[in-house]
Write a protein that holds these residues in place. Sequence first.
Motif, PDB file in Angstrom:
ATOM      1  N   ALA A   7       0.855  -1.188   0.000  1.00 46.11           N
ATOM      2  CA  ALA A   7       0.000   0.000   0.000  1.00 46.11           C
ATOM      3  C   ALA A   7       0.890   1.236   0.000  1.00 46.11           C
ATOM      4  N   PHE A   8       0.317   2.369  -0.422  1.00 47.19           N
ATOM      5  CA  PHE A   8       1.070   3.616  -0.369  1.00 47.19           C
ATOM      6  C   PHE A   8       0.115   4.782  -0.161  1.00 47.19           C
ATOM      7  N   SER A   9       0.665   5.880   0.348  1.00 44.72           N
ATOM      8  CA  SER A   9      -0.113   7.082   0.634  1.00 44.72           C
ATOM      9  C   SER A   9       0.703   8.295   0.215  1.00 44.72           C
ATOM     10  N   VAL A  10       0.043   9.273  -0.388  1.00 41.38           N
ATOM     11  CA  VAL A  10       0.687  10.503  -0.826  1.00 41.38           C
ATOM     12  C   VAL A  10       0.056  11.670  -0.072  1.00 41.38           C
ATOM     13  N   GLU A  11       0.894  12.520   0.525  1.00 43.17           N
ATOM     14  CA  GLU A  11       0.410  13.717   1.214  1.00 43.17           C
ATOM     15  C   GLU A  11       1.106  14.920   0.595  1.00 43.17           C
ATOM     16  N   THR A  12       0.325  15.834   0.045  1.00 42.41           N
ATOM     17  CA  THR A  12       0.897  17.016  -0.601  1.00 42.41           C
ATOM     18  C   THR A  12       1.298  18.050   0.440  1.00 42.41           C
ATOM     19  N   ARG A  32       8.634   6.049   5.339  1.00 40.90           N
ATOM     20  CA  ARG A  32       8.151   7.403   5.034  1.00 40.90           C
ATOM     21  C   ARG A  32       9.267   8.182   4.344  1.00 40.90           C
ATOM     22  N   LEU A  33       8.934   8.757   3.190  1.00 38.57           N
ATOM     23  CA  LEU A  33       9.869   9.587   2.438  1.00 38.57           C
ATOM     24  C   LEU A  33       9.318  11.007   2.421  1.00 38.57           C
ATOM     25  N   GLU A  34      10.151  11.977   2.783  1.00 39.43           N
ATOM     26  CA  GLU A  34       9.728  13.373   2.804  1.00 39.43           C
ATOM     27  C   GLU A  34      10.387  14.127   1.656  1.00 39.43           C
ATOM     28  N   PHE A  35       9.606  14.980   1.010  1.00 36.17           N
ATOM     29  CA  PHE A  35      10.066  15.759  -0.131  1.00 36.17           C
ATOM     30  C   PHE A  35       9.838  17.230   0.156  1.00 36.17           C
ATOM     31  N   LYS A  36      10.704  18.079  -0.356  1.00 31.92           N
ATOM     32  CA  LYS A  36      10.513  19.520  -0.228  1.00 31.92           C
ATOM     33  C   LYS A  36       9.259  19.923  -0.983  1.00 31.92           C
ATOM     34  N   GLY A  37       8.688  21.058  -0.599  1.00 30.50           N
ATOM     35  CA  GLY A  37       7.436  21.525  -1.178  1.00 30.50           C
ATOM     36  C   GLY A  37       7.452  21.666  -2.688  1.00 30.50           C
ATOM     37  N   SER A  38       8.611  21.866  -3.288  1.00 29.84           N
ATOM     38  CA  SER A  38       8.682  22.049  -4.735  1.00 29.84           C
ATOM     39  C   SER A  38       8.645  20.732  -5.507  1.00 29.84           C
ATOM     40  N   ALA A  39       8.718  19.595  -4.820  1.00 34.12           N
ATOM     41  CA  ALA A  39       8.691  18.294  -5.493  1.00 34.12           C
ATOM     42  C   ALA A  39       7.286  18.029  -6.042  1.00 34.12           C
ATOM     43  N   ASP A  40       7.227  17.397  -7.210  1.00 32.28           N
ATOM     44  CA  ASP A  40       5.944  17.067  -7.836  1.00 32.28           C
ATOM     45  C   ASP A  40       5.473  15.723  -7.284  1.00 32.28           C
ATOM     46  N   ILE A  41       4.901  15.739  -6.086  1.00 33.65           N
ATOM     47  CA  ILE A  41       4.528  14.511  -5.378  1.00 33.65           C
ATOM     48  C   ILE A  41       3.391  13.771  -6.086  1.00 33.65           C
ATOM     49  N   ARG A  42       2.535  14.491  -6.800  1.00 23.79           N
ATOM     50  CA  ARG A  42       1.443  13.822  -7.524  1.00 23.79           C
ATOM     51  C   ARG A  42       1.994  12.935  -8.634  1.00 23.79           C
ATOM     52  N   THR A  43       2.974  13.428  -9.357  1.00 24.44           N
ATOM     53  CA  THR A  43       3.594  12.631 -10.402  1.00 24.44           C
ATOM     54  C   THR A  43       4.331  11.432  -9.814  1.00 24.44           C
ATOM     55  N   ILE A  44       4.970  11.630  -8.689  1.00 23.26           N
ATOM     56  CA  ILE A  44       5.651  10.526  -8.013  1.00 23.26           C
ATOM     57  C   ILE A  44       4.638   9.468  -7.597  1.00 23.26           C
ATOM     58  N   GLY A  45       3.499   9.889  -7.054  1.00 20.66           N
ATOM     59  CA  GLY A  45       2.442   8.957  -6.686  1.00 20.66           C
ATOM     60  C   GLY A  45       1.889   8.204  -7.879  1.00 20.66           C
ATOM     61  N   GLN A  46       1.717   8.885  -9.007  1.00 25.96           N
ATOM     62  CA  GLN A  46       1.231   8.228 -10.214  1.00 25.96           C
ATOM     63  C   GLN A  46       2.246   7.211 -10.738  1.00 25.96           C
ATOM     64  N   THR A  47       3.520   7.543 -10.635  1.00 23.71           N
ATOM     65  CA  THR A  47       4.573   6.619 -11.057  1.00 23.71           C
ATOM     66  C   THR A  47       4.570   5.361 -10.189  1.00 23.71           C
ATOM     67  N   ILE A  48       4.486   5.548  -8.874  1.00 26.16           N
ATOM     68  CA  ILE A  48       4.415   4.411  -7.960  1.00 26.16           C
ATOM     69  C   ILE A  48       3.195   3.556  -8.294  1.00 26.16           C
ATOM     70  N   ALA A  49       2.053   4.198  -8.532  1.00 28.26           N
ATOM     71  CA  ALA A  49       0.829   3.469  -8.850  1.00 28.26           C
ATOM     72  C   ALA A  49       0.976   2.659 -10.133  1.00 28.26           C
ATOM     73  N   SER A  50       1.651   3.199 -11.140  1.00 21.38           N
ATOM     74  CA  SER A  50       1.804   2.483 -12.400  1.00 21.38           C
ATOM     75  C   SER A  50       2.628   1.214 -12.238  1.00 21.38           C
ATOM     76  N   TYR A  51       3.556   1.186 -11.280  1.00 26.44           N
ATOM     77  CA  TYR A  51       4.365  -0.003 -11.050  1.00 26.44           C
ATOM     78  C   TYR A  51       3.731  -0.970 -10.057  1.00 26.44           C
ATOM     79  N   VAL A  52       2.910  -0.453  -9.149  1.00 21.69           N
ATOM     80  CA  VAL A  52       2.362  -1.294  -8.086  1.00 21.69           C
ATOM     81  C   VAL A  52       1.007  -1.890  -8.469  1.00 21.69           C
ATOM     82  N   LEU A  53       0.140  -1.083  -9.076  1.00 25.29           N
ATOM     83  CA  LEU A  53      -1.241  -1.533  -9.363  1.00 25.29           C
ATOM     84  C   LEU A  53      -1.343  -2.301 -10.655  1.00 25.29           C
TER      85      LEU A  53
END
Length: 80
Positions: A33-38, A59-80
Motif C-alpha cells: 500500500a502507499f499514501s501521498v500527502e501534498t 516514510r519519504l519526505e520531499f521539499k514543497g517544490s517536489a511534484d509529489i502527484r507525479t511521483i504517486g502516479q509513477t508508484i501506482a503504475s508499477y504497483v497496481l
Amino acid sequence: MIDFTNKRLIAVNVGMTGKKKDFTSLPYSKIQAFSVETAGVLDLDAELDLWFSGLGNVRLEFKGSADIRTIGQTIASYVL
C-alpha cells in the motif's frame, strides 16, 4: 536522495561528514500500500508513505517544490 528506477526505488542517506552512505533498495513488487500527502500552507513538506511486506512502513519526505502527484502516479503504475 531517492532514485526511482523501473523496478525499485533506491534511497541514499549520507552521514554528517559525507563519507558514510547508506543505500536502501526497495522493490516495487513488495509494496502492499502507499499514501501521498501534498505540501500545504503550514506544512511545507510532501510525504510518501510506503508499506512493504516483510519490512513495514517507510516514510519519504520531499521539499514543497517536489511534484509529489507525479511521483504517486509513477508508484501506482508499477504497483497496481
